[in-house]
Scaffold this motif. Structure first.
Motif, PDB file in Angstrom:
ATOM      1  N   VAL A  66       1.743  -9.068   3.757  1.00 23.68           N
ATOM      2  CA  VAL A  66       0.368  -9.021   3.253  1.00 23.68           C
ATOM      3  C   VAL A  66      -0.074  -7.570   3.053  1.00 23.68           C
ATOM      4  CG1 VAL A  66      -2.001  -9.769   3.638  1.00 23.68           C
ATOM      5  CG2 VAL A  66      -0.116 -11.200   4.420  1.00 23.68           C
ATOM      6  N   ASP A  67       0.309  -6.679   3.990  1.00 22.40           N
ATOM      7  CA  ASP A  67       0.003  -5.257   3.820  1.00 22.40           C
ATOM      8  C   ASP A  67       0.602  -4.725   2.523  1.00 22.40           C
ATOM      9  OD1 ASP A  67      -1.294  -5.261   6.240  1.00 22.40           O
ATOM     10  OD2 ASP A  67       0.389  -4.427   7.365  1.00 22.40           O
ATOM     11  N   GLY A  68       1.858  -5.100   2.250  1.00 20.34           N
ATOM     12  CA  GLY A  68       2.513  -4.635   1.036  1.00 20.34           C
ATOM     13  C   GLY A  68       1.804  -5.099  -0.215  1.00 20.34           C
ATOM     14  N   LEU A  69       1.327  -6.333  -0.202  1.00 15.76           N
ATOM     15  CA  LEU A  69       0.581  -6.830  -1.354  1.00 15.76           C
ATOM     16  C   LEU A  69      -0.716  -6.052  -1.512  1.00 15.76           C
ATOM     17  CD1 LEU A  69       0.303  -8.796  -3.668  1.00 15.76           C
ATOM     18  CD2 LEU A  69      -0.659 -10.464  -2.083  1.00 15.76           C
ATOM     19  N   GLY A  70      -1.356  -5.714  -0.385  1.00 10.90           N
ATOM     20  CA  GLY A  70      -2.572  -4.903  -0.460  1.00 10.90           C
ATOM     21  C   GLY A  70      -2.305  -3.544  -1.087  1.00 10.90           C
ATOM     22  N   LEU A  71      -1.201  -2.912  -0.712  1.00 13.48           N
ATOM     23  CA  LEU A  71      -0.843  -1.629  -1.321  1.00 13.48           C
ATOM     24  C   LEU A  71      -0.579  -1.793  -2.815  1.00 13.48           C
ATOM     25  CD1 LEU A  71       1.566  -0.105   1.374  1.00 13.48           C
ATOM     26  CD2 LEU A  71      -0.818   0.487   0.933  1.00 13.48           C
ATOM     27  N   ALA A  72       0.149  -2.854  -3.172  1.00 10.29           N
ATOM     28  CA  ALA A  72       0.455  -3.083  -4.588  1.00 10.29           C
ATOM     29  C   ALA A  72      -0.810  -3.316  -5.399  1.00 10.29           C
ATOM     30  CB  ALA A  72       1.404  -4.280  -4.722  1.00 10.29           C
ATOM     31  N   GLU A  73      -1.814  -3.956  -4.793  1.00  8.83           N
ATOM     32  CA  GLU A  73      -3.069  -4.206  -5.504  1.00  8.83           C
ATOM     33  C   GLU A  73      -3.812  -2.905  -5.800  1.00  8.83           C
ATOM     34  OE1 GLU A  73      -4.127  -6.937  -6.715  1.00  8.83           O
ATOM     35  OE2 GLU A  73      -3.623  -8.683  -5.480  1.00  8.83           O
TER      36      GLU A  73
END
Length: 463
Positions: A303-310
């Protein structure tokens, strides 16, 4: 520079001249730097820049290209950029458009991934990511609603979405099989009940056609490369398969079949073939494999990685670069972890995005010959409906792992939360983020920033 023409002008107004290669490079660089907001935002940006303002490509041709890209595995927005770049300036145009769409975000993501692994366990950073996770959950739910409104136009489409959700969540049906069955349903439905399936594809246009420079070039016979030749397919396969898989085979040869880099190359190459339905659908597949099968990272880290990608420009699928970085960082062997992680990120980028060029260069000439095919449109509409169900599953997966500290599997592999493990801070921030995005219509980046700040404030307040 080509003249700017308002989007409301009729299609019978003469289109501007085709852009020079240098003009196109500048615009692709601009799109790559400004392509925030996930696939929907990126496609809207390209439509505004290429169809409405510059009229380099016509409305119907843009939508036809988008429909093909929606059928492909991988990130549809980047594939759309490659397709239009190819239409304008052949192979070199597609290469430049696709590379510039990815590189800015990839560089930012590499820096953020390094900082995350070096400083992610600091309380302040943990508080920031608590807020980011809450915002990501709201963003994914908003994506379900947005795509659902566009795709679920009738009970048949709703039924396909519900069936896809049940199949992937409760029955563990493989994702490619779900997409195959959905496409077959749409294809058959077009023959049995055309009123329910025809014209239901993503991005169906109800307004006037806005013709562009590409359309006039086609009418004048200047786009010879869009017509498939006898040797087009074998030549493309002979060139692009070694480009795609050659580095993976070399890594396997030098590091062995058990190395993390071989696993990364093998897994993400397979992902590039089977993950249909756009970026959010890809995430559902990768999250399950990276967390549960390989154990490369924890659910919260995904989920953290998706936040960074966003927060970066470029395809949302850059979250895969984050996964590859962490996997190699933690299993770098004798290499410096940052160097190992960077090599893992680079390999992930290669095997994720190189196939996008392959799919477009291989199939685009044939797809150009199928413009207006009703059966293709019906199959795409059913696939898009199934993707809604898959994204619903992704939203539920994120919700369980953001709001609850403990989740366990029950019959058939379904995940259910341990109710006593609820994280009230995450639940509160998630509700606030959903109100911001869904009710107050606050943008994605302001919501991410506000949620991250709220996480820090909760930490300061002793939450």
């Amino acid at each position: 520079m080509s003249a700017v023409v308002p989007a409301h002008r009729s299609g019978n107004v003469e289109a501007p001249a085709a852009p020079t290669f240098a003009e196109a490079v500048k615009v692709w660089a601009k799109i790559g730097l400004l392509s925030f907001g996930g696939p929907a935002g990126q496609i809207a940006l390209m439509h505004r820049e290429l169809v409405e303002e510059r009229r380099w490509i016509g409305e119907q041709r843009f939508l036809h290209a988008l429909n093909y890209c929606m059928l492909l595995p991988g990130p549809e927005a980047q594939q759309l950029a490659i397709y239009i770049g190819w239409l304008l300036h052949r192979t070199i145009g597609g290469l430049v458009a696709g590379i510039l769409f990815v590189v800015p975000g990839a560089l930012v993501m590499l820096i953020l991934s390094s900082l995350y692994m070096l400083y992610g366990d600091i309380p302040l950073v943990e508080a920031l990511f608590l807020g980011v996770k809450a915002a990501v959950l709201a963003i994914v739910i908003e994506a379900v609603i947005r795509i659902g409104r566009r795709a679920l136009k009738n009970p048949a489409m709703v039924s396909i979405a519900v069936a896809a959700f049940i199949a992937i969540y409760a029955l563990n049906v493989p994702f490619p099989l779900i997409i195959l069955l959905a496409g077959l349903t749409g294809w058959l439905g077009d023959r049995l009940a055309p009123g329910l399936f025809s014209g239901s594809a993503h991005g169906k246009d109800d307004g006037p056609d806005i013709k562009g420079a590409v359309d006039l070039m086609f009418e004048r016979g200047e786009l010879s490369h869009v017509k498939p030749t006898r040797w087009h397919a074998p030549r493309t396969v002979a060139i692009w398969l070694p480009i795609w898989l050659g580095p993976v085979l070399l890594i396997w040869w030098f590091t062995g079949s058990a190395s993390v880099w071989t696993e990364i190359g093998r897994f993400f190459s397979l992902m590039a073939v089977v993950t249909f339905g756009g970026a959010y659908a890809v995430l559902a597949y990768v999250a399950q494999a990276a967390v549960q099968s390989f154990g490369w990272l924890a659910p919260g880290e995904m989920v953290d990685g998706l936040g960074l990608a966003e927060t970066t420009p470029g395809p949302l699928i850059l979250v895969l670069q984050f996964v590859g970085f962490i996997a190699a960082f933690r299993h770098s062997g004798s290499l410096n972890p940052l160097l190992g992680g960077s090599l893992g990120a680079l390999l992930t980028l290669w095997v994720t995005f190189t196939p996008c060029f392959f799919w477009i260069f291989l199939g685009a000439p044939y797809i150009e010959a199928l413009r207006g095919n009703r059966a293709l449109s019906a199959a795409l509409g059913a696939i898009t409906a199934a993707v809604v169900g898959v994204i619903m599953n992704l939203a539920l997966w994120f919700a369980l792992h953001v709001v609850f500290r403990e989740v366990h599997a029950v019959s058939l592999g379904m995940n259910v939360p341990v109710l006593s493990s609820i994280d009230w801070r995450a639940a509160l921030l998630s509700c606030a983020a959903m109100i911001a995005i869904l009710k107050l219509k606050i943008g994605m980046l302001p919501t991410l920033a506000g949620s991250a700040l709220a996480g820090v404030l909760l930490l300061a307040a002793g939450g």
